[in-house]
Design a protein around this motif. Structure first.
Motif, PDB file in Angstrom:
ATOM      1  N   LEU A 259      -9.803  -5.606   8.756  1.00 50.76           N
ATOM      2  CA  LEU A 259     -11.251  -5.693   8.572  1.00 50.76           C
ATOM      3  C   LEU A 259     -11.891  -6.493   9.700  1.00 50.76           C
ATOM      4  CD1 LEU A 259     -13.641  -5.077   6.664  1.00 50.76           C
ATOM      5  CD2 LEU A 259     -13.089  -7.193   5.438  1.00 50.76           C
ATOM      6  N   ARG A 260     -11.256  -7.571  10.106  1.00 49.31           N
ATOM      7  CA  ARG A 260     -11.820  -8.398  11.180  1.00 49.31           C
ATOM      8  C   ARG A 260     -11.791  -7.671  12.514  1.00 49.31           C
ATOM      9  NH1 ARG A 260     -11.828 -13.592   9.417  1.00 49.31           N
ATOM     10  NH2 ARG A 260     -13.367 -13.972  11.057  1.00 49.31           N
ATOM     11  N   ARG A 261     -10.783  -6.840  12.725  1.00 49.51           N
ATOM     12  CA  ARG A 261     -10.756  -6.049  13.969  1.00 49.51           C
ATOM     13  C   ARG A 261     -11.937  -5.070  13.992  1.00 49.51           C
ATOM     14  NH1 ARG A 261      -5.099  -6.312  13.035  1.00 49.51           N
ATOM     15  NH2 ARG A 261      -5.112  -4.321  11.914  1.00 49.51           N
ATOM     16  N   ALA A 262     -12.322  -4.564  12.808  1.00 45.94           N
ATOM     17  CA  ALA A 262     -13.417  -3.597  12.738  1.00 45.94           C
ATOM     18  C   ALA A 262     -14.784  -4.266  12.860  1.00 45.94           C
ATOM     19  CB  ALA A 262     -13.334  -2.802  11.433  1.00 45.94           C
ATOM     20  N   THR A 263     -14.927  -5.473  12.336  1.00 41.16           N
ATOM     21  CA  THR A 263     -16.235  -6.129  12.297  1.00 41.16           C
ATOM     22  C   THR A 263     -16.438  -7.142  13.405  1.00 41.16           C
ATOM     23  OG1 THR A 263     -15.420  -7.871  10.826  1.00 41.16           O
ATOM     24  CG2 THR A 263     -16.339  -5.890   9.793  1.00 41.16           C
ATOM     25  N   GLY A 264     -15.345  -7.667  13.964  1.00 41.76           N
ATOM     26  CA  GLY A 264     -15.429  -8.789  14.893  1.00 41.76           C
ATOM     27  C   GLY A 264     -14.760 -10.001  14.266  1.00 41.76           C
ATOM     28  N   PRO A 265     -14.197 -10.896  15.089  1.00 39.29           N
ATOM     29  CA  PRO A 265     -13.354 -11.976  14.558  1.00 39.29           C
ATOM     30  C   PRO A 265     -14.101 -13.099  13.872  1.00 39.29           C
ATOM     31  CG  PRO A 265     -13.581 -12.169  16.944  1.00 39.29           C
ATOM     32  CD  PRO A 265     -14.243 -10.873  16.558  1.00 39.29           C
TER      33      PRO A 265
ATOM     34  N   LEU B  68       0.826  -1.200   0.000  1.00 41.44           N
ATOM     35  CA  LEU B  68       0.000   0.000   0.000  1.00 41.44           C
ATOM     36  C   LEU B  68       0.861   1.250   0.000  1.00 41.44           C
ATOM     37  CD1 LEU B  68      -2.754  -0.846   2.673  1.00 41.44           C
ATOM     38  CD2 LEU B  68      -2.890  -1.101   0.196  1.00 41.44           C
ATOM     39  N   THR B  69       0.399   2.275  -0.734  1.00 44.85           N
ATOM     40  CA  THR B  69       1.028   3.584  -0.632  1.00 44.85           C
ATOM     41  C   THR B  69       0.620   4.216   0.702  1.00 44.85           C
ATOM     42  OG1 THR B  69      -0.815   4.736  -1.673  1.00 44.85           O
ATOM     43  CG2 THR B  69       0.877   3.822  -3.139  1.00 44.85           C
ATOM     44  N   SER B  70       1.311   5.263   1.091  1.00 44.77           N
ATOM     45  CA  SER B  70       0.961   5.931   2.346  1.00 44.77           C
ATOM     46  C   SER B  70      -0.450   6.505   2.289  1.00 44.77           C
ATOM     47  CB  SER B  70       1.976   7.032   2.656  1.00 44.77           C
ATOM     48  OG  SER B  70       2.013   7.997   1.608  1.00 44.77           O
ATOM     49  N   ALA B  71      -0.837   7.051   1.108  1.00 42.49           N
ATOM     50  CA  ALA B  71      -2.189   7.591   0.972  1.00 42.49           C
ATOM     51  C   ALA B  71      -3.229   6.483   1.102  1.00 42.49           C
ATOM     52  CB  ALA B  71      -2.329   8.305  -0.370  1.00 42.49           C
ATOM     53  N   GLN B  72      -2.951   5.315   0.528  1.00 41.13           N
ATOM     54  CA  GLN B  72      -3.897   4.207   0.635  1.00 41.13           C
ATOM     55  C   GLN B  72      -3.990   3.685   2.058  1.00 41.13           C
ATOM     56  OE1 GLN B  72      -2.742   1.322  -2.401  1.00 41.13           O
ATOM     57  NE2 GLN B  72      -4.643   1.810  -3.464  1.00 41.13           N
ATOM     58  N   ARG B  73      -2.868   3.622   2.740  1.00 40.00           N
ATOM     59  CA  ARG B  73      -2.920   3.173   4.143  1.00 40.00           C
ATOM     60  C   ARG B  73      -3.830   4.077   4.955  1.00 40.00           C
ATOM     61  NH1 ARG B  73       2.634   2.079   3.395  1.00 40.00           N
ATOM     62  NH2 ARG B  73       3.212   4.111   4.252  1.00 40.00           N
ATOM     63  N   SER B  74      -3.784   5.377   4.663  1.00 38.99           N
ATOM     64  CA  SER B  74      -4.642   6.321   5.376  1.00 38.99           C
ATOM     65  C   SER B  74      -6.114   6.058   5.063  1.00 38.99           C
ATOM     66  CB  SER B  74      -4.259   7.753   5.001  1.00 38.99           C
ATOM     67  OG  SER B  74      -5.153   8.680   5.573  1.00 38.99           O
ATOM     68  N   VAL B  75      -6.452   5.900   3.765  1.00 38.41           N
ATOM     69  CA  VAL B  75      -7.850   5.693   3.386  1.00 38.41           C
ATOM     70  C   VAL B  75      -8.364   4.371   3.940  1.00 38.41           C
ATOM     71  CG1 VAL B  75      -9.424   5.332   1.445  1.00 38.41           C
ATOM     72  CG2 VAL B  75      -7.694   7.116   1.332  1.00 38.41           C
ATOM     73  N   ILE B  76      -7.564   3.320   3.867  1.00 42.17           N
ATOM     74  CA  ILE B  76      -8.011   2.013   4.369  1.00 42.17           C
ATOM     75  C   ILE B  76      -8.183   2.057   5.879  1.00 42.17           C
ATOM     76  CG2 ILE B  76      -7.393  -0.416   4.598  1.00 42.17           C
ATOM     77  CD1 ILE B  76      -8.337   0.534   1.795  1.00 42.17           C
TER      78      ILE B  76
ATOM     79  N   LEU C 140      -9.102   4.671   7.540  1.00 38.46           N
ATOM     80  CA  LEU C 140     -10.351   5.395   7.753  1.00 38.46           C
ATOM     81  C   LEU C 140     -11.561   4.532   7.392  1.00 38.46           C
ATOM     82  CD1 LEU C 140      -9.230   8.859   6.371  1.00 38.46           C
ATOM     83  CD2 LEU C 140      -9.762   8.316   8.742  1.00 38.46           C
ATOM     84  N   LEU C 141     -11.408   3.651   6.401  1.00 32.89           N
ATOM     85  CA  LEU C 141     -12.477   2.699   6.082  1.00 32.89           C
ATOM     86  C   LEU C 141     -12.771   1.801   7.281  1.00 32.89           C
ATOM     87  CD1 LEU C 141     -14.353   1.003   4.229  1.00 32.89           C
ATOM     88  CD2 LEU C 141     -12.292  -0.234   3.478  1.00 32.89           C
ATOM     89  N   PHE C 142     -11.726   1.258   7.884  1.00 30.22           N
ATOM     90  CA  PHE C 142     -11.936   0.390   9.046  1.00 30.22           C
ATOM     91  C   PHE C 142     -12.588   1.156  10.190  1.00 30.22           C
ATOM     92  CE2 PHE C 142      -8.002  -2.183   7.596  1.00 30.22           C
ATOM     93  CZ  PHE C 142      -8.785  -2.874   6.680  1.00 30.22           C
ATOM     94  N   ARG C 143     -12.143   2.384  10.385  1.00 29.23           N
ATOM     95  CA  ARG C 143     -12.722   3.188  11.460  1.00 29.23           C
ATOM     96  C   ARG C 143     -14.188   3.493  11.158  1.00 29.23           C
ATOM     97  NH1 ARG C 143      -9.956   8.308  14.561  1.00 29.23           N
ATOM     98  NH2 ARG C 143     -11.789   8.952  15.754  1.00 29.23           N
TER      99      ARG C 143
END
Length: 541
Positions: free
Chosen positions: A73-79, A16-24, A26-29
């Motif tokens: 994703l699993r941390r955001a939704t549950g395991p 991932l680029t640094s910009a993508q890491r930021s967007v992803i 924020l997606l999880f959040r």
């Protein structure tokens, strides 16, 4: 209530680029915030393709990147939430367009993740797969369809839906229900490509910016000269066999819910079966969950981007609700842009639709008034072929404490120029451009060559089918009232008209236009953010 999160078109790089890491991140959040305090946790996550931006990504790095993504994703939704993943054209082809198809990337993803993530689309030449109930635990028969296969050729972003695969699934469903003695269930069909063209984007030109110059030249000039509309996305992006597929899905005699991606705009459609034995098809399309989408009727600057988004599909008894959840790509605490796409109840093989109310959109309204008055003046140096425009802009903030500078998107003809005064000094910039509206909310500027004045000039610049010209106002912030006025409007034999386009979905609708002499006025109350208002007029010889 059962919740299914529908993600699509992440377009990840590996790594991932640094910009993508930021967007992803924020997606999880955003997912975590969406589920916090909800009446139900997510029952499943579906990702309908374009996980990566290109099939030429390193399989090893892509596997590591995807494994890390799934962990977040699993941390955001549950395991214990299952994840179902389908390929898109970008996962099979270089930059999503250049063949031949390469299955190695998705095969590597299947090897990289554990059993809780089901990477589908690896059963070629069989394209449809009935996902076992113990995997998804949903009140549907879940069918995953790999629509990325091409019959041949080296250039296409399109795909294929084959009737035989759907008929085979129909036979498997009948056998399964006969063995269990259960009544027919609705079907949830997951695929990447669209079965019905999406609004406005079906007219868009192919985006060629990342392709090699030789390929750009071939597509931009070569295809266009050989094939009518060869430079338009719909010609190379649709799913071959979509019409047959829709007929076959109706013939299943059960309600079908289709979730797809590909076009980066969240939309919904309902298709009715016409015969007594046929079922209905409810279609939900997701936007891009991994990047800002820049909607541009010509070439809007980047600040006119549509937020990343994902869809939430809620199932409560027989009722299904589809909502698009947009989140800021920079500020995690910004309010969501929530838009209800569809709500319907399953009744046998039918979907009984409940109309989506206008108030279903949720947004903060920072402006009382967003106004643009455009005065057209013939350009003196073009022998009357084009118009210049004087634009008077006015913003009124709902809360004086919120007053701040705002960017205005300025468009016109490709060789046009905008002139205004900044800090007491004259400024001129080629179009498209940004003009900063000061905190006081008022500014005036002049656009040189803002629009075509004659039919001949319009057809010279835009093509021989050109019949109309327009001036617009891009409403970036929600407003209690937005107003676009066009003065010195040309007299024409046919009526002028007006529209409002929701840039978050691409849907354009007609709105009333009031005329007084040579003055045309469009007003829209409770105007959502990212709405493009346009006044059109027919061009005359």
């Amino acid at each position: 209530m059962i919740t299914v999160l529908h993600l699509s078109d992440l377009h990840l790089e590996a790594p991932l680029t640094s910009a993508q890491r930021s967007v992803i991140g924020l997606l999880f959040r955003a997912i975590e915030r969406e589920l916090t305090g909800s009446a139900s946790r997510a029952r499943a996550v579906v990702i309908t393709g374009d996980v990566f931006d290109t099939s030429s990504a390193s399989a090893e790095l892509a596997g590591e990147t995807f494994r890390d993504f799934c962990a977040g994703l699993r941390r955001a939704t549950g395991p214990d939430v299952p994840v179902l993943v389908l390929p898109g054209n970008h996962d099979r082809r270089r930059l999503g367009l250049l063949g031949p198809d390469d299955p190695s990337l998705f095969q590597a993803l299947a090897r990289a993740v554990g059993p809780s993530v089901r990477v589908l689309g690896n059963q070629t030449p069989f394209l449809a797969e009935l996902v076992p109930e113990e995997v998804h635990r949903l009140p549907f028969h879940v069918v995953a369809y790999d629509s990325t296969m091409l019959l041949g050729g080296l250039v296409s972003a399109g795909g294929l839906v084959r009737q035989e695969d759907l008929l085979q699934i129909s036979a498997e469903l009948s056998a399964l229900e006969a063995a269990s003695g259960e009544p027919p269930r609705p079907v949830l069909l997951l695929l990447h490509h669209h079965l019905v063209p999406t609004p406005v984007t079906d007219l868009s030109q192919i985006e060629l910016g990342r392709l090699p110059p030789s390929v750009r030249s071939l597509l931009d000039r070569g295809l266009r000269s050989l094939i009518a509309h060869g430079d338009r996305e719909e010609l190379t992006m649709t799913a071959l066999g979509a019409g047959t597929a829709l007929s076959t899905l109706c013939s299943l005699g059960r309600a079908v819910l289709v979730l797809h991606g590909h076009k980066h705009y969240p939309t919904a459609r309902l298709l009715r079966g016409l015969r007594a034995h046929e079922g209905d098809i409810l279609i939900g399309s997701a936007g891009s969950a991994g990047r800002v989408e820049h909607w541009r009727p010509t070439d809007l600057p980047t600040q006119a981007g549509v937020w990343p988004s994902f869809n939430r599909v809620s199932v409560e008894g027989a009722r299904v609700t589809i909502e698009a959840i947009g989140f800021s790509d920079r500020k995690p605490d910004r309010p969501f842009q929530r838009r209800r796409l569809a709500q319907a109840a399953c009744s046998g093989a039918r979907w009984e639709l409940s109309p989506v109310e206008p108030g279903a959109d949720q947004h903060v309204v920072p402006l009382r008034l967003n106004e643009s008055t455009v005065t057209l003046v013939p350009n003196a140096r073009d022998r009357g072929a084009t118009f210049d425009a004087r634009v008077d802009r006015r913003l009124q903030w709902a809360d004086p404490g919120l007053r701040r500078p705002a960017d205005d998107v300025v468009e016109g003809l490709p060789d046009g120029t905008v002139h205004w005064t900044r800090d007491g000094a004259p400024v001129s910039e080629p179009l498209p451009a940004r003009v900063r509206i000061p905190p006081g909310g008022e500014i005036a500027y002049r656009i040189e060559r803002a629009a075509c004045r004659t039919l001949a000039e319009g057809q010279r610049r835009y093509g021989r089918l050109t019949a109309h010209e327009w001036m617009g106002l891009l409403v970036r912030h929600a407003s209690a009232l937005s107003r676009l006025t066009l003065t010195n409007a040309p007299a024409t034999r046919k009526m002028p008209f007006a529209s409002a386009t929701a840039l978050t979905s691409g849907e354009e609708r007609a709105v009333p236009l009031r005329r007084s002499g040579d003055r045309l006025t469009l007003e829209l109350a409770d105007c959502p953010p990212l709405t493009l208002l346009r006044i059109y007029w027919p061009l005359s010889a």
